[in-house]
Write a protein that holds these residues in place. Sequence first.
Motif, PDB file in Angstrom:
ATOM      1  N   ILE A  29      -0.050 -12.290  -1.966  1.00 14.95           N
ATOM      2  CA  ILE A  29      -0.631 -11.183  -1.212  1.00 14.95           C
ATOM      3  C   ILE A  29      -0.039  -9.854  -1.693  1.00 14.95           C
ATOM      4  O   ILE A  29      -0.747  -8.850  -1.830  1.00 14.95           O
ATOM      5  N   PHE A  30       1.260  -9.853  -1.981  1.00 11.94           N
ATOM      6  CA  PHE A  30       1.880  -8.618  -2.472  1.00 11.94           C
ATOM      7  C   PHE A  30       1.264  -8.207  -3.813  1.00 11.94           C
ATOM      8  O   PHE A  30       0.955  -7.033  -4.032  1.00 11.94           O
ATOM      9  N   TYR A  67       0.819  -1.206   0.000  1.00 11.75           N
ATOM     10  CA  TYR A  67       0.000   0.000   0.000  1.00 11.75           C
ATOM     11  C   TYR A  67       0.858   1.264   0.000  1.00 11.75           C
ATOM     12  O   TYR A  67       0.605   2.209  -0.742  1.00 11.75           O
ATOM     13  N   VAL A  68       1.878   1.280   0.872  1.00 15.04           N
ATOM     14  CA  VAL A  68       2.695   2.484   1.027  1.00 15.04           C
ATOM     15  C   VAL A  68       3.583   2.700  -0.193  1.00 15.04           C
ATOM     16  O   VAL A  68       3.743   3.831  -0.681  1.00 15.04           O
ATOM     17  N   GLY A  69       4.164   1.626  -0.714  1.00 16.10           N
ATOM     18  CA  GLY A  69       5.138   1.763  -1.790  1.00 16.10           C
ATOM     19  C   GLY A  69       4.553   1.825  -3.181  1.00 16.10           C
ATOM     20  O   GLY A  69       5.093   2.510  -4.063  1.00 16.10           O
ATOM     21  N   VAL A  70       3.439   1.143  -3.402  1.00 19.61           N
ATOM     22  CA  VAL A  70       2.920   0.998  -4.762  1.00 19.61           C
ATOM     23  C   VAL A  70       1.939   2.097  -5.136  1.00 19.61           C
ATOM     24  O   VAL A  70       1.884   2.523  -6.296  1.00 19.61           O
ATOM     25  N   ARG A  85      -6.914  -8.794  -9.513  1.00 15.80           N
ATOM     26  CA  ARG A  85      -7.254  -9.247  -8.155  1.00 15.80           C
ATOM     27  C   ARG A  85      -8.032 -10.563  -8.199  1.00 15.80           C
ATOM     28  O   ARG A  85      -7.808 -11.457  -7.372  1.00 15.80           O
ATOM     29  N   ALA A  86      -8.942 -10.687  -9.166  1.00 13.04           N
ATOM     30  CA  ALA A  86      -9.709 -11.928  -9.298  1.00 13.04           C
ATOM     31  C   ALA A  86      -8.791 -13.099  -9.634  1.00 13.04           C
ATOM     32  O   ALA A  86      -8.941 -14.202  -9.080  1.00 13.04           O
ATOM     33  N   ALA A  87      -7.822 -12.873 -10.523  1.00  9.05           N
ATOM     34  CA  ALA A  87      -6.908 -13.952 -10.920  1.00  9.05           C
ATOM     35  C   ALA A  87      -6.035 -14.392  -9.762  1.00  9.05           C
ATOM     36  O   ALA A  87      -5.799 -15.595  -9.551  1.00  9.05           O
ATOM     37  N   VAL A  88      -5.544 -13.435  -8.974  1.00  8.99           N
ATOM     38  CA  VAL A  88      -4.700 -13.789  -7.823  1.00  8.99           C
ATOM     39  C   VAL A  88      -5.503 -14.589  -6.798  1.00  8.99           C
ATOM     40  O   VAL A  88      -5.016 -15.580  -6.240  1.00  8.99           O
ATOM     41  N   ALA A  89      -6.741 -14.172  -6.552  1.00  8.31           N
ATOM     42  CA  ALA A  89      -7.581 -14.898  -5.597  1.00  8.31           C
ATOM     43  C   ALA A  89      -7.775 -16.348  -6.027  1.00  8.31           C
ATOM     44  O   ALA A  89      -7.795 -17.262  -5.186  1.00  8.31           O
ATOM     45  N   SER A 133      -0.965  -4.948  -4.223  1.00  9.06           N
ATOM     46  CA  SER A 133      -0.447  -3.938  -5.158  1.00  9.06           C
ATOM     47  C   SER A 133      -1.543  -3.513  -6.132  1.00  9.06           C
ATOM     48  O   SER A 133      -1.684  -2.324  -6.453  1.00  9.06           O
ATOM     49  N   ALA A 134      -2.321  -4.488  -6.602  1.00 14.78           N
ATOM     50  CA  ALA A 134      -3.454  -4.152  -7.473  1.00 14.78           C
ATOM     51  C   ALA A 134      -4.479  -3.306  -6.719  1.00 14.78           C
ATOM     52  O   ALA A 134      -5.033  -2.341  -7.264  1.00 14.78           O
ATOM     53  N   SER A 135      -4.708  -3.634  -5.446  1.00 14.50           N
ATOM     54  CA  SER A 135      -5.629  -2.833  -4.638  1.00 14.50           C
ATOM     55  C   SER A 135      -5.085  -1.428  -4.405  1.00 14.50           C
ATOM     56  O   SER A 135      -5.846  -0.451  -4.357  1.00 14.50           O
TER      57      SER A 135
END
Length: 437
Positions: A105-106, A58-61, A85-89, A110-112
Amino acid sequence: MLRVLGNLTYRRLFLAQVVALIGTGLATVALGLLAFDLAGANAGAVLGTALAVKMVAYVGVAPVAAAFAQAAPRRPLLIALDLVRAAVALCLPFVTEIWQVYVLIFVLQSASAGFTPLFQATIPDILPDEADYTRALSLSRLAYDVESLLSPMLAAALLLVVGYSDLFVGTSVGFLGSAALICSVAVPSPKAAAPRGIWDRTTRGVRLYLATPRLRGLLAICMATAAGGAMVIVNTVVLTREVFGLGPSALALALAAFGAGSMTAALALPRLLDRLRDRPVMLSGAAVLTAGLLAGPFVTGMAGLMPLWFVMGLGYSAALTPSGRLLRASSHPEDRPALFAAQFALSHACWLVTYPLAGRLGAAAGLGATFLILAALAAASVVAAALLWPATDNAEVAHAHPELPADHPHLRAGGGILAHTHAIIIDDLHPRWPRSI
């Protein structure tokens, strides 16, 4: 409050937020169970590391994503991030090693970090009326609070008929539903900003943010709310299970009390903000949260914890919910995504400090001392916010532009080179907050 749902575009975007939040809530439950399968008794350490990875993303991306997003139309970009996000899930059920959890999770967070600030920056363009936007902010706060209450219940019901890995499928469905709803509406994309280098674009949001007094005050308020919120999120389980010796239901009830307080404030804020300015409301909310931390060492059971968490929930929501109004008032439409990304990154940097502080202090110094130390941090933050955010913040500022020619359009609009007066927004013409003349 519900009148803003009459706007078709906002209604569908709000539904997109809701279904994505439900999916995220299912993933939270499933991730805990996956961590236990992979690490057993060390599941807490795995989840703690995953939470740290989330905050680092969140902070870096977020600022970097906002920099690259400036050149892209908003709707396709939001849809693409939801699809990522759907693909990672969908990949999470196939994890067999702990390091794979951290990598996925990263990528997910990052997408979020790219999606959430851009989504938030879009709402003011859809609801230009301040009263409507205030109601949208309260609805968003309610959505987060209701999700925190309902998602665990939904997950528990689903686990009666499916395995926990199937909850990740529900997460993916939530993100796909969000993408479909965004696809169904026209999402405004403001005029392109002036061409800038990648470093300039990456840091622009933070520079605009830190140059604006009200936003410096907002950052201090974020630290105060992170101090109170971290105490609730990290140590409620310790209070209910270890200190009070109660069962798992006590944890759920205590967290529900905090959520109920937050929802109560969110429901009251639209009418309150019609009569009061943001500054006293937000400072009062942060002060209530601080007072709750000071009262914490004197709580000896659920009869005290439930009302305390409810009051802290009130303060938390009152302090944070109006923040979108400040960001909108502090930016031109073309700079709004960068400023929302800066808020996203900087506010989560506060949590990156307070999460481990609440956990380690609780283990090393005891919960009483942890309450008081976090209360001191919150109190210092409230004082800093009051000093950094001037009480005359909303007034127009008389200032000069000696560097501009007398016939410059900006000077003509503001009344001339010697008596140039308007509300200040930090931009290329106002790189620093001017002194009033």
